[in-house]
Design a protein around this motif. Structure first.
Motif, mmCIF file in Angstrom:
data_model
loop_
_atom_site.group_PDB
_atom_site.id
_atom_site.type_symbol
_atom_site.label_atom_id
_atom_site.label_comp_id
_atom_site.label_asym_id
_atom_site.label_seq_id
_atom_site.Cartn_x
_atom_site.Cartn_y
_atom_site.Cartn_z
ATOM 1 N N GLN A 25 0.924 -1.193 -0.023
ATOM 2 C CA GLN A 25 0.019 0.056 0.061
ATOM 3 C C GLN A 25 0.987 1.374 0.054
ATOM 4 O OE1 GLN A 25 -3.820 -0.507 2.495
ATOM 5 N NE2 GLN A 25 -2.587 -1.977 3.416
ATOM 6 N N LYS A 26 0.577 2.303 -0.623
ATOM 7 C CA LYS A 26 1.343 3.459 -0.825
ATOM 8 C C LYS A 26 0.769 4.805 -0.608
ATOM 9 C CE LYS A 26 1.809 4.704 -5.091
ATOM 10 N NZ LYS A 26 2.622 4.800 -6.601
ATOM 11 N N THR A 70 -3.073 4.866 -2.335
ATOM 12 C CA THR A 70 -3.358 4.313 -3.511
ATOM 13 C C THR A 70 -2.843 2.522 -3.156
ATOM 14 O OG1 THR A 70 -1.010 4.929 -4.512
ATOM 15 C CG2 THR A 70 -3.084 5.995 -5.173
ATOM 16 N N ASP A 71 -3.157 1.909 -4.112
ATOM 17 C CA ASP A 71 -2.956 0.333 -4.055
ATOM 18 C C ASP A 71 -3.330 -0.103 -2.700
ATOM 19 O OD1 ASP A 71 -2.023 -0.186 -6.616
ATOM 20 O OD2 ASP A 71 0.033 0.506 -5.779
ATOM 21 N N VAL A 72 -4.669 0.333 -1.992
ATOM 22 C CA VAL A 72 -5.192 0.171 -0.903
ATOM 23 C C VAL A 72 -5.797 -1.183 -0.897
ATOM 24 C CG1 VAL A 72 -7.025 0.924 0.829
ATOM 25 C CG2 VAL A 72 -5.517 2.369 -0.491
ATOM 26 N N TYR A 78 -8.123 8.475 1.026
ATOM 27 C CA TYR A 78 -7.402 9.520 1.499
ATOM 28 C C TYR A 78 -7.667 9.757 3.181
ATOM 29 C CZ TYR A 78 -11.850 12.154 1.694
ATOM 30 O OH TYR A 78 -13.186 12.611 1.933
ATOM 31 N N ALA A 79 -7.024 10.453 3.583
ATOM 32 C CA ALA A 79 -7.078 10.901 5.057
ATOM 33 C C ALA A 79 -6.347 12.145 5.292
ATOM 34 C CB ALA A 79 -6.488 10.033 6.131
ATOM 35 N N GLU A 133 -11.839 8.331 3.812
ATOM 36 C CA GLU A 133 -12.561 7.664 2.939
ATOM 37 C C GLU A 133 -11.902 6.821 1.882
ATOM 38 O OE1 GLU A 133 -16.578 10.324 2.839
ATOM 39 O OE2 GLU A 133 -15.144 10.853 1.485
ATOM 40 N N GLU A 134 -12.724 5.840 1.290
ATOM 41 C CA GLU A 134 -11.999 4.751 0.250
ATOM 42 C C GLU A 134 -12.934 4.759 -0.846
ATOM 43 O OE1 GLU A 134 -11.151 1.312 2.535
ATOM 44 O OE2 GLU A 134 -12.946 0.728 2.728
ATOM 45 N N ASN A 135 -12.434 4.338 -2.064
ATOM 46 C CA ASN A 135 -13.363 4.012 -3.069
ATOM 47 C C ASN A 135 -12.803 2.572 -3.658
ATOM 48 O OD1 ASN A 135 -14.278 3.955 -5.666
ATOM 49 N ND2 ASN A 135 -13.592 5.809 -6.475
ATOM 50 N N ILE A 136 -13.645 1.795 -3.443
ATOM 51 C CA ILE A 136 -13.277 0.310 -3.923
ATOM 52 C C ILE A 136 -13.800 0.061 -5.231
ATOM 53 C CG2 ILE A 136 -13.519 -2.120 -3.009
ATOM 54 C CD1 ILE A 136 -13.946 -0.999 -0.367
ATOM 55 N N GLU A 137 -12.875 -0.291 -6.339
ATOM 56 C CA GLU A 137 -13.194 -0.436 -7.574
ATOM 57 C C GLU A 137 -14.130 0.405 -8.408
ATOM 58 O OE1 GLU A 137 -15.018 -4.585 -7.077
ATOM 59 O OE2 GLU A 137 -13.061 -5.485 -7.078
ATOM 60 N N ASN A 138 -14.019 1.709 -7.941
ATOM 61 C CA ASN A 138 -14.707 2.843 -8.501
ATOM 62 C C ASN A 138 -16.220 2.699 -8.057
ATOM 63 O OD1 ASN A 138 -12.346 4.107 -9.812
ATOM 64 N ND2 ASN A 138 -12.395 2.423 -11.333
#
Length: 818
Positions: free
Chosen positions: A592-593, A624-626, A647-648, A675-680
């Motif tokens: 993860q980056k 990214t690459d979460v 992002y945080a 928040e996160e965005n999983i598979e758009n």
């Protein structure tokens, strides 16, 4: 010629006779944290000497007589001690001097290193005194801004939107790990860090230097102390006991520090709504040994053995929930039990060599071994009912109209063995105002894991099929003739080997821009790792992580410091991040980056004639690459896919100082959004999105009775997304748990300490003695850690039943030092 030899012989004899009438005392003069004090005076009457840059001294005294030696320094309180040394003998004695406390018109920062690096320094003494359900360093961390948690039984914590796995913990420069299979805080037991052995505690919530490892969120850097004299401490309470002993050899070359702890959490667990037979006991023993072969070469050993046993036999449970107008309850009867055991062994050997005043090198080898088992068979039969809410009724609070709606059988036979061994070389080289630091590390990890767990759910006599199997079970309205499948079924065996090679290089410098003082730090880390195992296709990865820091202290009348830090941070996956929810290992999972930036400001000032400091930080992480995850109590389930971005962002404020003269307290406020965005599929809150945090750590005493002291530990966190059914789609369940609020208070009476010399004969054996009461969760707030989801097939609905944490608990504690 004979006369010449006779004169020489008589001269030598007289010299030896005169010398024989003398004795020698030598050693080092140290401060309260064992740093050498230069130019300290060591005197006997009008005769004396001063210490060198290493704090060392040597003084000749009359032999066979009682003499009083005085140790002093302009910045420290003086110290005197009487000695009687036989002729021709040498006595080694190293006293500690304590800084003088004086009122000043302005606050002077003596050591700006922590401020310039964005590090918070925590007193180990505070960790020992502050009341907490899990006493230790982590309990103090949880009062800092940016550090969030919602479980007082766990030592784990989230930092600025990260998971438990994203926090580095070091003891004497050696990375520390925690057990793998722990599912709940009540199983977790003791933290590795023993506060009784601790000297320094440094914590960074982000933007840390390249010399620290590859994690995304934080660094906790612990240093165990080296003894300067013999000492012992003992502490006991209703929750357990701890004992530590320290000492050194006569020549001060060998130093030993040993600590043992025992803890039993039954007092806390019996305060929740589950009627059960609990036997959670946790024991560990640690030792830190050091030997100085020469002034340049020393060898250190750090060892630890711990064993955690968690035996749990549930009997029944009644949980009331709902509203005032529609109160309901869940009633559960249990059969079966759970037996968990976690046994860990850790050892590290570190050699230090000081080539010169400007060059030092250390070589460290360590090994961590853990053997864990998680066995349980528990059958629960449950029903929903209405609660008698009539205040005048004799049955007020009891359950009426109980409807039996189902049962559940949970089974597990999980075993895990892990060995993590590494060797690390580190070098520090100083040239003028420049400091260069280098390091390289090789690590070998082997994990053998057997997972065998399943869950069968029966609702009104009908077995529920797993949610991922279609078509669903539409009973009782339509008969279903397919095979009966467990609702949850995980069965896997893994044997995984990970080899890692990492290194870093960084440069630091202190300089000036006109009249302003500035600090620079630039560094880079790199790691290469290869994953292989039985039945796995090997894969390897490489990452490079540049980082930097800049701080400036303007030449202003106000004492302020500004800093900015950040860089590109990677977190190469550990075993837990490679394993998905059904136990399959995925070697292709990438690191993860995070692009991380932190802007900070420190303002030191005087208020009421006492020192204060306001620390402010604003941060942003672009991830990214979460690898998405869910949290159930303290167990993290990863998807083992890099299929999300996140992002945080937030702001942290902390005001600390002497609100009460002679004590340190602080207020912390933090705001976070992650928040996160999983598979758009769109942005949703991450499981660690704990928006608002307020914490207070306050120390006080009665002015007329200063030995009577009070310690208050208060934390408020808004609720996190969670409590959804197991393996549920987070896009379908974005409800939040209730806010977490807890307040612990301790009141103690100090009979003996540095400021209170012994008054009675029986007190003379103690250097410190105190006794007091601790009241945990004094407002008896019902905090929720997760939900139990009950499905009634007849009504085809799920009901969320809160799982409450511990209630109000009273504890008695006694502490002493010798």
């Amino acid at each position: 010629m004979k006369a010449k030899f006779l004169i020489i012989f008589l001269f030598s004899l007289s010299t030896q006779l005169l010398t024989g009438q003398k004795a020698t005392i030598k050693g080092k003069v140290l401060d309260s944290i064992n740093r050498p004090i230069e130019n300290a005076t060591v005197s006997i009457g009008n005769l004396g000497t001063v210490t060198d840059e290493k704090g060392a001294y040597e003084i000749i005294i009359p032999a066979g007589k009682n003499v009083t030696v005085r140790y002093g320094h302009v910045a420290y309180n003086s110290f005197s001690k009487s000695f009687r040394v036989n002729r021709g003998k040498t006595l080694y004695f190293s006293p500690r001097l304590y800084r003088k406390t004086e009122s000043i018109d302005e606050v002077i920062i003596i050591d700006p290193r922590a401020s310039t690096e964005g590090i918070v320094t925590v007193s180990s003494e505070t960790a020992r005194l502050i009341p907490s359900a899990n006493q230790g360093i982590e309990s103090v961390l949880k009062t800092l801004p940016g550090v969030n948690f919602n479980n007082e039984l766990s030592t784990q914590y989230n930092v600025r939107g990260g998971s438990f796995e994203e926090n580095l913990v070091y003891v004497n420069g050696i990375e520390i790990y925690r057990p793998f299979l722990v599912r709940s805080g009540q199983q977790e037991g003791l933290s590795f860090v023993n506060p009784e052995l601790t000297q320094n505690v440094d914590f960074s919530a982000g933007g840390f230097q390249a010399k620290y490892g590859d994690k995304l969120s934080s660094v906790l850097d612990i240093t165990y102390r080296k003894p300067s004299r013999f000492g012992a401490s003992f502490e006991a309470s209703f929750l357990g006991a701890s004992l530590s002993v320290e000492g050194l050899s006569k020549d001060e070359k060998f130093k030993a520090l040993v600590g043992a702890r025992y803890r039993n959490n039954s007092l806390f667990l019996n305060s929740n709504d589950v009627n059960a037979n609990f036997n959670p006991n946790f024991t560990d023993i640690q030792t830190y040994l050091s030997y100085d072969f020469t002034e340049k070469f020393s060898l250190d050993f750090l060892g630890s053995y711990s064993i955690n046993n968690y035996d749990f036999t549930p009997i029944s449970r009644q949980t009331n929930f709902g509203t005032l107008t529609n109160p309901m309850s869940l009633v559960v009867n249990y059969q079966g039990k759970e037996e968990d055991r976690y046994e860990t062994l850790f050892a590290a050997l570190k050699g230090n060599y000081q080539f010169s005043e400007n060059l030092s090198v250390s070589l460290t080898a360590s090994s961590y071994n853990t053997k864990e088992q998680e066995y349980y068979d528990i059958l629960s039969s449950y029903g929903l009912g209405e609660v008698d809410a009539n205040f005048g009724s004799e049955d007020f609070g009891d359950t009426d109209f109980l409807q039996s709606i189902g049962s559940q059988l949970d089974h597990a036979r999980n075993n895990l063995k892990a060995q993590i061994s590494n060797i690390r070389l580190k070098a520090d080289w100083r040239k003028g105002s420049h400091l260069f630091e280098f390091g390289a590390k090789y690590q070998h990890e082997n994990i053998k894991d057997r997972i065998n767990e399943w869950q069968v759910i029966d609702s009104s006599g009908f077995s529920l099929r797993p949610p991922h199997l279609l078509p669903g079970n539409d009973e009782p309205y339509e008969p279903f003739t397919g095979p009966i499948e467990p609702y949850i079924n995980v069965n896997a065996t893994n044997d995984v080997t990970i080899q890692r090679l990492s290194g870093f290089a960084q440069w630091s410098k202190k300089s000036n821009i006109k009249d302003h003082t500035v600090w620079y730090n630039l560094g880079v880390r790199a790691q290469h790792w290869e994953i292989s195992g039985v039945g796995l296709q090997s894969d390897n990865h490489t990452v490079v992580s540049p980082r930097g820091q800049f701080a400036i202290k303007p030449d202003w009348d106000s004492d302020m410091l500004f800093r900015v830090s950040g860089g590109l941070y990677y977190q190469p996956p550990f075993y837990r991040e490679l394993r998905d929810s059904i136990g399959t290992v995925h070697p292709e999972v990438k690191a993860q980056k995070s692009v991380h930036i932190v802007i900070g400001h420190d303002y030191s000032f005087a208020m009421w004639g006492r020192p204060f400091k306001l620390i402010s930080e604003v941060y942003y992480k672009n991830l990214t690459d979460v690898n998405p995850f869910t949290i159930d109590n303290v167990k993290i389930r990863y998807r083992a896919k890099n299929n999300a971005v996140a992002y945080a962002a937030g702001v942290d404020l902390r005001l600390h100082g002497q609100f009460v003269p002679g004590t340190e307290s602080w207020f912390s406020v933090g705001y976070l959004q992650t928040e996160e965005n999983i598979e758009n599929r769109g942005y949703i809150s991450r499981p660690t999105d704990q928006r608002l945090k307020f914490a207070l750590l306050f120390q006080d005493y009665v002015p007329s009775v200063p030995s009577l002291k009070m310690y208050l530990n208060l934390v408020y966190n808004t609720g996190v997304p969670g409590g959804s059914p197991s393996y549920a789609d987070p896009y379908d369940y974005q409800n939040r748990l209730p806010a977490y609020f807890r307040s612990d208070i301790g009141i103690s009476y100090v009979f003996v300490d540095f400021n209170n010399p012994p008054k009675a004969k029986w007190q003379r054996s103690f250097k410190q003695l105190s006794a007091g009461l601790e009241l945990f969760n004094m407002f008896d707030n019902q905090n929720t850690i997760s939900n139990t989801w009950v499905k009634d097939v007849s009504s085809n609905r799920y009901v969320a039943i809160p799982n409450y944490l511990t209630g109000r608990v009273l504890n008695l504690k006694v502490a002493m030092r010798f």
